[in-house]
Design an enzyme around this catalytic site. Sequence first.
Site, mmCIF file in Angstrom:
data_model
loop_
_atom_site.group_PDB
_atom_site.id
_atom_site.type_symbol
_atom_site.label_atom_id
_atom_site.label_comp_id
_atom_site.label_asym_id
_atom_site.label_seq_id
_atom_site.Cartn_x
_atom_site.Cartn_y
_atom_site.Cartn_z
ATOM 1 N N ASN A 200 3.014 1.402 3.532
ATOM 2 C CA ASN A 200 2.517 1.383 4.922
ATOM 3 C C ASN A 200 3.653 1.150 5.916
ATOM 4 O OD1 ASN A 200 -0.291 1.735 4.542
ATOM 5 N ND2 ASN A 200 -0.474 -0.398 3.871
ATOM 6 N N ASP B 284 1.476 -3.292 -0.172
ATOM 7 C CA ASP B 284 2.317 -2.849 0.962
ATOM 8 C C ASP B 284 1.676 -3.295 2.281
ATOM 9 O OD1 ASP B 284 1.282 0.641 1.492
ATOM 10 O OD2 ASP B 284 0.143 -1.076 0.734
ATOM 11 N N ASP C 149 -4.317 -4.677 2.730
ATOM 12 C CA ASP C 149 -3.626 -5.421 1.670
ATOM 13 C C ASP C 149 -3.702 -6.922 1.958
ATOM 14 O OD1 ASP C 149 -2.056 -2.798 2.338
ATOM 15 O OD2 ASP C 149 -1.556 -3.198 0.258
ATOM 16 N N THR D 206 -2.036 -2.003 -4.789
ATOM 17 C CA THR D 206 -2.800 -1.537 -3.611
ATOM 18 C C THR D 206 -1.896 -0.779 -2.630
ATOM 19 O OG1 THR D 206 -2.433 -3.610 -2.397
ATOM 20 C CG2 THR D 206 -4.407 -3.473 -3.802
ATOM 21 N N PHE E 209 -3.434 8.192 0.655
ATOM 22 C CA PHE E 209 -2.057 7.814 0.954
ATOM 23 C C PHE E 209 -1.287 7.245 -0.237
ATOM 24 C CE2 PHE E 209 1.635 6.665 3.157
ATOM 25 C CZ PHE E 209 1.998 5.385 2.777
ATOM 26 N N ASN E 210 -1.852 6.275 -0.963
ATOM 27 C CA ASN E 210 -1.078 5.608 -2.015
ATOM 28 C C ASN E 210 -0.582 6.597 -3.082
ATOM 29 O OD1 ASN E 210 -1.319 3.096 -0.844
ATOM 30 N ND2 ASN E 210 -3.132 2.522 -2.040
ATOM 31 N N HIS F 37 -9.917 -0.982 2.103
ATOM 32 C CA HIS F 37 -9.629 -0.256 0.860
ATOM 33 C C HIS F 37 -9.186 -1.201 -0.264
ATOM 34 C CE1 HIS F 37 -9.524 3.546 3.165
ATOM 35 N NE2 HIS F 37 -8.740 2.941 4.012
ATOM 36 N N ASP F 38 -8.127 -1.942 0.004
ATOM 37 C CA ASP F 38 -7.461 -2.686 -1.072
ATOM 38 C C ASP F 38 -8.301 -3.822 -1.618
ATOM 39 O OD1 ASP F 38 -4.346 -2.271 0.712
ATOM 40 O OD2 ASP F 38 -5.333 -0.976 -0.748
HETATM 41 O O1 RIB Z 1 -5.377 5.089 1.651
HETATM 42 C C1 RIB Z 1 -5.554 3.707 1.797
HETATM 43 C C2 RIB Z 1 -4.406 2.968 1.198
HETATM 44 O O2 RIB Z 1 -3.210 3.326 1.863
HETATM 45 C C3 RIB Z 1 -4.527 1.452 1.375
HETATM 46 O O3 RIB Z 1 -3.898 0.813 0.300
HETATM 47 C C4 RIB Z 1 -3.781 1.192 2.636
HETATM 48 O O4 RIB Z 1 -3.231 -0.130 2.686
HETATM 49 C C5 RIB Z 1 -2.667 2.191 2.519
HETATM 50 O O5 RIB Z 1 -1.666 1.622 1.693
HETATM 51 CA CA CA Z 2 -2.173 -0.820 0.737
#
Ligand code: RIB
Ligand code: CA
Length: 308
Positions: free
Chosen positions: A38, A9, A14, A123, A164-165, A237-238
């Site tokens: 996102n 996303d 990403d 991701t 979040f994901n 993160h990703d």
């Molecule tokens: O919490 C981090 C995740 O949420 C990452 O994948 C970032 O791109 C958002 O999607």
């Molecule tokens: Ca992401």
Amino acid sequence: MTAIILDCDPGHDDAIALMLALGSHEVELLGVTTVCGNQTLDKTTANAIRVLDHLGRDDVPVAAGAPRPLVREPHVQARVHGETGLDGPDLPPPAREPVPEHAIDWIAGTLSAQPRPVTLVPTGPLTNVALFLARYPELESKVGRIVLMGGAIGEGNTTPAAEFNIWADPEAAHRVFTSGLDVTMAGLDVTHKALMREQHVERLARAGRAGRLVADLYRFYSQHHRRKYGWDGSPVHDACAVAHVIDDSLLQTVRCGVKVDTGPEPSRGRTYVDRWGSTGWEPNCGVAVDIDSERFLELLVERIGGLG
Ligand code: RIB
Ligand code: CA
């Protein structure tokens, strides 16, 4: 070489994960699928194509997936990634359209054509993966592994409870974590330990076109982490999920029982990780508990710098 599909996303991190995959000989990127997360689906799809355009990679197919979570309302993260989902760099509009198939149908066709099982690297919210598993159960055997960025043993980043994901689509996450497939979770416990900092960005900015894009992404993205956490750097993160496929010595993982909270707030989207075997839950997931931050960041700089 591991064949992967990046389900994402974009989203600043990403986009960096995508560039890491493209710059690494250990993975063969079969294609990119996009999901609402996102930002809205049209924006995350456009962003994936814009990054590929920037790198001259019109050979990499992009397939658009779910425009919203399975059950919950969408909650885009404009405060983190901006209105475009990729604020900061001045990238032109996408030069091409995504493939005509829905992402899950494209995944099905791609897995069917592959001689060996494929690693899915989600991701973003897990909506596409859950829909794929529901629609094509006969293709589960062609999914070698799922190496996802999401969840947390400890505190969340969207609520105190949830990352979040997983928070964005907890029902989809539940479907993936209970699939019985080989699932690895790179959560906030490791991503927050490996912050990209100015010294990495300066090296990338000197390395070429891709590195300059990362620098522009970082200049915007790092504002959120400075505001929220007071950090002098940003988690990518990703890219941690992609890095684990490239070199599985970078993340230390432990097989744990993991359950996803699909209830209401305040625990919505929590990943309950039985880190010490207290419950007798089936150990359904390889959970990342540590990261070699320095080697991870060096890999990012080296591989993205090498894209030219
Ligand atoms: O919490 C981090 C995740 O949420 C990452 O994948 C970032 O791109 C958002 O999607
Ligand atoms: Ca992401």
